[in-house]
Design an enzyme around this catalytic site. Structure first.
Site, PDB file in Angstrom:
ATOM      1  CB  VAL A   1     -25.986  -3.935   2.875  1.00 21.77           C
ATOM      2  CG1 VAL A   1     -25.515  -2.948   1.814  1.00 21.77           C
ATOM      3  CG2 VAL A   1     -27.506  -4.047   2.881  1.00 21.77           C
ATOM      4  CB  THR A   2     -20.983  -6.718   1.693  1.00 19.54           C
ATOM      5  OG1 THR A   2     -21.177  -7.683   0.643  1.00 19.54           O
ATOM      6  CG2 THR A   2     -21.410  -7.322   3.025  1.00 19.54           C
ATOM      7  CB  VAL A   3     -19.873  -2.737  -2.079  1.00 16.00           C
ATOM      8  CG1 VAL A   3     -19.143  -2.567  -3.407  1.00 16.00           C
ATOM      9  CG2 VAL A   3     -21.350  -2.399  -2.239  1.00 16.00           C
TER      10      VAL A   3
ATOM     11  NE  ARG B   1     -16.662   6.142  -2.259  1.00 14.04           N
ATOM     12  CZ  ARG B   1     -16.948   5.512  -1.118  1.00 14.04           C
ATOM     13  NH1 ARG B   1     -17.740   4.417  -1.151  1.00 14.04           N
ATOM     14  NH2 ARG B   1     -16.481   5.931   0.038  1.00 14.04           N
TER      15      ARG B   1
ATOM     16  N   GLY C   1     -21.698   2.544  -7.729  1.00 12.03           N
ATOM     17  CA  GLY C   1     -23.156   2.620  -7.694  1.00 12.03           C
ATOM     18  C   GLY C   1     -23.850   1.297  -7.471  1.00 12.03           C
ATOM     19  CG  LEU C   2     -21.620  -2.285  -7.677  1.00 10.43           C
ATOM     20  CD1 LEU C   2     -20.659  -3.410  -7.307  1.00 10.43           C
ATOM     21  CD2 LEU C   2     -22.280  -2.567  -9.031  1.00 10.43           C
ATOM     22  CG  LEU C   3     -25.836   0.483  -1.116  1.00 10.32           C
ATOM     23  CD1 LEU C   3     -26.574  -0.794  -0.727  1.00 10.32           C
ATOM     24  CD2 LEU C   3     -25.117   1.089   0.080  1.00 10.32           C
ATOM     25  CB  THR C   4     -27.101   3.547  -5.907  1.00 10.73           C
ATOM     26  OG1 THR C   4     -26.345   4.365  -4.995  1.00 10.73           O
ATOM     27  CG2 THR C   4     -28.241   4.363  -6.493  1.00 10.73           C
TER      28      THR C   4
ATOM     29  CE1 TYR D   1     -27.708   1.019   3.743  1.00 14.00           C
ATOM     30  CE2 TYR D   1     -26.355   1.465   5.673  1.00 14.00           C
ATOM     31  CZ  TYR D   1     -26.694   0.651   4.606  1.00 14.00           C
ATOM     32  OH  TYR D   1     -26.019  -0.522   4.397  1.00 14.00           O
TER      33      TYR D   1
ATOM     34  CG  PHE E   1     -32.649  -6.713  11.474  1.00 10.54           C
ATOM     35  CD1 PHE E   1     -32.725  -6.230  10.174  1.00 10.54           C
ATOM     36  CD2 PHE E   1     -33.114  -5.920  12.498  1.00 10.54           C
ATOM     37  CE1 PHE E   1     -33.277  -4.982   9.909  1.00 10.54           C
ATOM     38  CE2 PHE E   1     -33.675  -4.665  12.249  1.00 10.54           C
ATOM     39  CZ  PHE E   1     -33.754  -4.204  10.955  1.00 10.54           C
TER      40      PHE E   1
END
Length: 418
Positions: free
Chosen positions: A87-89, A95, A97-100, A128, A418
């Site tokens: 998981v990266t941005v 900020r 909302g890409l991870l969301t 998280y 992992f």
């Protein structure tokens, strides 16, 4: 003034895999160029539809990957898990909302597949919880001051009639999966390992792009000939003034499926000539290690932190999958802001099994789905969470009832990153 364009979030294609890996390296502050050997190794992890990317035009600016996993629960059973990793941005697109968006897509798909939980190892604590994850296991690392440990430096073999042998990577690939399976049947919080895991830890596959240097592999065989332990470790070459050795042995992983195996492996590691410090690697917070030494204070904690985070996707399936030593019943109101598995549930549990069903009864305890995850594997305390204001008793004493049902005599532990 330039205008911000809409960023497209979608499963990546095979052709987009190199750019996705460039974004992955960038997010983890590694050199962005990906070596061909590393790229080919990572292709073995690629599952169509399970690797997501956020694209600004043709450039990947965020990454997300999930894969199938089994998670061991209290009592030795397993549940299907959606394991989340990579998981990266990219810093240029924070900020937004890409991870969301990526998380919502993945968790919805996991719920549809019938996965009971999602899992991850959190690089940063605050991220998280807002997605319904809770820290379900803890990791501890020790540094053992070998001269202080009190072991006889003339130690030559296990006292129980077993033996210690150095082995090679081929032996580890043959023996390791069976030993890990044995450990996993006994250890809540442990997760499945793939063939690729063993290949990457023994030099057949290079996942990180750095030159491979083979570690030492050591095996414990009991007096009756059964293999009950394996470990991988590396040593440095550090000497002080007057030719005094100051070497460190760093354990990469250690599997001991019996207390005798753990004792023999740790005693061996603390008896290697010239080694003055043994670093334990990732261990359970109630590991036997300190008390396998004549002087437990020789083992100094260097790291203790949250490790495996769990997001429950099916409350009933999760609570029914584990075992319970005590007998009791409690009504839980589970708050799930993600809308995947909230509601009010009546748990009736005992040594003969458990039932968890939706109910209209009044709640005894109100808690967030992330706090339920922290309690589920037996590590957290509902009484402590109530004192912190994270769970709320609607019936006096409900937190103690939950602790009596869910807490375990040994703490859950996940040996893996992992």
């Amino acid at each position: 003034m330039s205008r911000r364009t809409e960023t497209d979030v979608r499963p990546i294609t095979e052709a987009e895999f190199p750019d996705w890996n460039r974004a992955l390296n960038t997010g983890f502050l590694q050199p962005p160029a990906v070596a061909e050997e590393q790229l080919e190794a990572r292709r073995r992890q690629f599952v169509p539809g399970r690797s997501l990317g956020a694209f600004d035009g043709d450039r990947c600016v965020a990454t997300f990957r999930s894969f199938d996993q089994e998670l061991t629960v209290v009592g030795g059973g397993t549940v299907r898990a959606d394991a989340i990793s990579n998981v990266t941005v990219t810093a240029t697109h924070r900020r937004r909302g890409l991870l969301t968006r990526m998380m919502a897509q993945d968790l919805a798909a996991a719920k549809e597949r019938g996965d009971v939980v999602a899992t991850l190892i959190a690089a940063e604590y605050p991220i998280y919880g807002r997605y319904g994850f809770g820290p379900a296991t803890t990791m501890t690392e020790w540094a053992v001051d070998v001269p202080r440990a009190g072991l006889d430096r003339r130690w030559a073999a296990p006292e129980d009639g077993g033996r210690i042998d150095l082995v090679d990577g081929e032996d580890v690939r043959g023996l390791g999966p069976g030993l890990h399976g044995w450990l996993r049947r006994e250890q809540p919080g442990a997760v499945s390992r793939t063939e690729l895991w063993w290949q990457s830890r023994t030099g057949l596959v290079n996942m990180n792009g750095t030159p491979w240097t083979e570690p030492y592999y050591v095996m414990y065989r009991s007096a009756d000939g059964g293999v009950e332990g394996l470990a991988s470790y590396r040593t440095d070459d550090h000497w002080g003034d007057a030719k005094q050795p100051l070497n460190t042995a760093t354990v990469e992983w250690l599997i001991g499926v019996t207390p005798a195996a753990e004792r023999a492996l740790w005693h061996y590691l603390c008896s290697i000539d010239w080694v003055q410090t043994v670093k334990s690697g990732w261990r359970s917070p109630d590991d036997l290690l300190p008390h396998l030494l004549p002087d437990p204070r020789a083992a100094r904690i260097t790291t203790q932190a949250d490790w495996l985070w769990v997001r429950i996707l099916d409350v009933a399936a999760a609570l029914e999958a584990r075992t319970y030593d005590g007998q009791g019943a409690v009504v839980l109101e589970v708050v799930d802001r993600g809308g995947l598995t909230g509601g009010r549930w009546r748990l009736e549990a005992g040594p003969d099994g458990a039932s968890c069903v939706p109910t209209a009864e009044s709640a005894h305890l109100v808690l967030d789905v992330g706090d339920l995850a922290a309690l589920w594997l037996g590590d957290a305390s509902a009484v402590r969470l109530a004192a912190l204001g994270r769970v709320r008793e609607e019936r006096a004493g409900a937190a103690r009832v939950v602790d009596a049902l869910l807490r375990t005599s040994r703490r859950p532990w996940c040996p893996d990153m992992f």
